[in-house]
Design a protein around this motif. Structure first.
Motif, mmCIF file in Angstrom:
data_model
loop_
_atom_site.group_PDB
_atom_site.id
_atom_site.type_symbol
_atom_site.label_atom_id
_atom_site.label_comp_id
_atom_site.label_asym_id
_atom_site.label_seq_id
_atom_site.Cartn_x
_atom_site.Cartn_y
_atom_site.Cartn_z
ATOM 1 N N UNK A 167 0.823 -1.207 0.000
ATOM 2 C CA UNK A 167 0.000 0.000 0.000
ATOM 3 C C UNK A 167 0.858 1.259 0.000
ATOM 4 N N UNK A 168 1.992 1.209 0.652
ATOM 5 C CA UNK A 168 2.887 2.372 0.643
ATOM 6 C C UNK A 168 3.487 2.579 -0.737
ATOM 7 N N UNK A 169 3.702 1.495 -1.471
ATOM 8 C CA UNK A 169 4.263 1.623 -2.820
ATOM 9 C C UNK A 169 3.193 2.046 -3.820
ATOM 10 N N UNK A 170 2.013 1.448 -3.731
ATOM 11 C CA UNK A 170 0.966 1.692 -4.717
ATOM 12 C C UNK A 170 0.267 3.028 -4.507
ATOM 13 N N UNK B 142 1.368 6.041 -2.128
ATOM 14 C CA UNK B 142 2.070 6.689 -1.014
ATOM 15 C C UNK B 142 1.356 7.937 -0.502
ATOM 16 N N UNK B 143 0.720 8.682 -1.373
ATOM 17 C CA UNK B 143 0.006 9.879 -0.934
ATOM 18 C C UNK B 143 -1.167 9.539 -0.046
ATOM 19 N N UNK B 144 -1.908 8.527 -0.456
ATOM 20 C CA UNK B 144 -3.068 8.098 0.323
ATOM 21 C C UNK B 144 -2.637 7.541 1.680
ATOM 22 N N UNK B 145 -1.600 6.705 1.690
ATOM 23 C CA UNK B 145 -1.110 6.140 2.946
ATOM 24 C C UNK B 145 -0.566 7.237 3.859
ATOM 25 N N UNK B 146 0.160 8.190 3.294
ATOM 26 C CA UNK B 146 0.696 9.294 4.084
ATOM 27 C C UNK B 146 -0.398 10.185 4.644
ATOM 28 N N UNK B 147 -1.422 10.451 3.840
ATOM 29 C CA UNK B 147 -2.533 11.283 4.308
ATOM 30 C C UNK B 147 -3.300 10.595 5.433
ATOM 31 N N UNK B 148 -3.521 9.291 5.302
ATOM 32 C CA UNK B 148 -4.215 8.554 6.364
ATOM 33 C C UNK B 148 -3.392 8.574 7.650
ATOM 34 N N UNK B 149 -2.100 8.364 7.532
ATOM 35 C CA UNK B 149 -1.235 8.396 8.709
ATOM 36 C C UNK B 149 -1.220 9.765 9.366
ATOM 37 N N UNK B 150 -1.189 10.819 8.551
ATOM 38 C CA UNK B 150 -1.179 12.174 9.106
ATOM 39 C C UNK B 150 -2.492 12.480 9.820
ATOM 40 N N UNK B 151 -3.610 12.054 9.234
ATOM 41 C CA UNK B 151 -4.904 12.302 9.873
ATOM 42 C C UNK B 151 -5.006 11.573 11.215
ATOM 43 N N UNK B 152 -4.486 10.362 11.277
ATOM 44 C CA UNK B 152 -4.496 9.621 12.539
ATOM 45 C C UNK B 152 -3.551 10.274 13.540
ATOM 46 N N UNK B 153 -2.384 10.708 13.073
ATOM 47 C CA UNK B 153 -1.398 11.332 13.957
ATOM 48 C C UNK B 153 -1.929 12.623 14.571
ATOM 49 N N UNK B 154 -2.780 13.330 13.857
ATOM 50 C CA UNK B 154 -3.361 14.568 14.380
ATOM 51 C C UNK B 154 -4.692 14.308 15.076
ATOM 52 N N UNK B 155 -5.516 13.434 14.513
ATOM 53 C CA UNK B 155 -6.865 13.220 15.022
ATOM 54 C C UNK B 155 -6.937 12.518 16.363
ATOM 55 N N UNK B 156 -6.119 11.520 16.569
ATOM 56 C CA UNK B 156 -6.186 10.761 17.832
ATOM 57 C C UNK B 156 -5.830 11.628 19.035
#
Length: 148
Positions: free
Chosen positions: A38-41, A43-57
């Motif tokens: 998923x990170x290869x296919x 990367x923008x989507x995976x990074x955005x999801x990670x950033x939203x979790x990193x800020x949202x939680x």
């Protein structure tokens, strides 16, 4: 003195993250493969999801801590979140390492088979990125076998 402390922190980080990464790869091989894919296919989507979790939680944890009953939940949640951020950072390093580690292939080998985890377009993109080197799509431990 800061140079010494940076060096010590780097060595400590390596020796703490290496066993965790090995444990994650051994305990959850399919999930680890999906993370790398998923990170290869996307990367923008995976990074955005990670950033939203990193800020949202943390925001949700602060909102939970507003009540008296929520304070212990927020403290436990913060500890769990810290561990999950650490695991996520290690998985991120695994995904980047998988993407950056091409394996040599013979020129006649062609693209990975349809059972491979990456499509023809991504394989050819990785091949062009590597220049004159021939690249495999994934290290052998991540390749999908016909039995899975």
């Amino acid at each position: 003195m800061p140079v010494f402390s940076d060096w010590v922190l780097g060595v400590y980080s390596f020796f703490v993250n290496l066993p965790l990464g090995a444990l994650l790869l051994l305990a959850f091989p399919r999930f680890s493969r999906r993370v790398a894919d998923s990170a290869f296919e996307g990367p923008g989507r995976a990074g955005a999801a990670g950033f939203m979790i990193l800020v949202g939680v943390p925001v949700l944890l602060v909102l939970t801590a507003i009540t008296i009953i929520g304070i212990p939940l927020a403290v436990v949640g913060a500890m769990v979140f810290g561990v999950l951020v650490w695991v996520g950072a290690v998985y991120g390093r695994i995904a980047v390492g998988t993407w950056l580690t091409p394996l040599p292939r013979s020129r006649a080998a062609g693209p990975p088979s349809s059972s491979g985890s990456r499509s023809w377009q991504s394989w050819s993109g990785a091949r062009s990125w590597a220049g004159s080197r021939n690249c495999s799509s994934l290290p052998p431990s991540y390749r999908r076998s016909s039995s899975s």
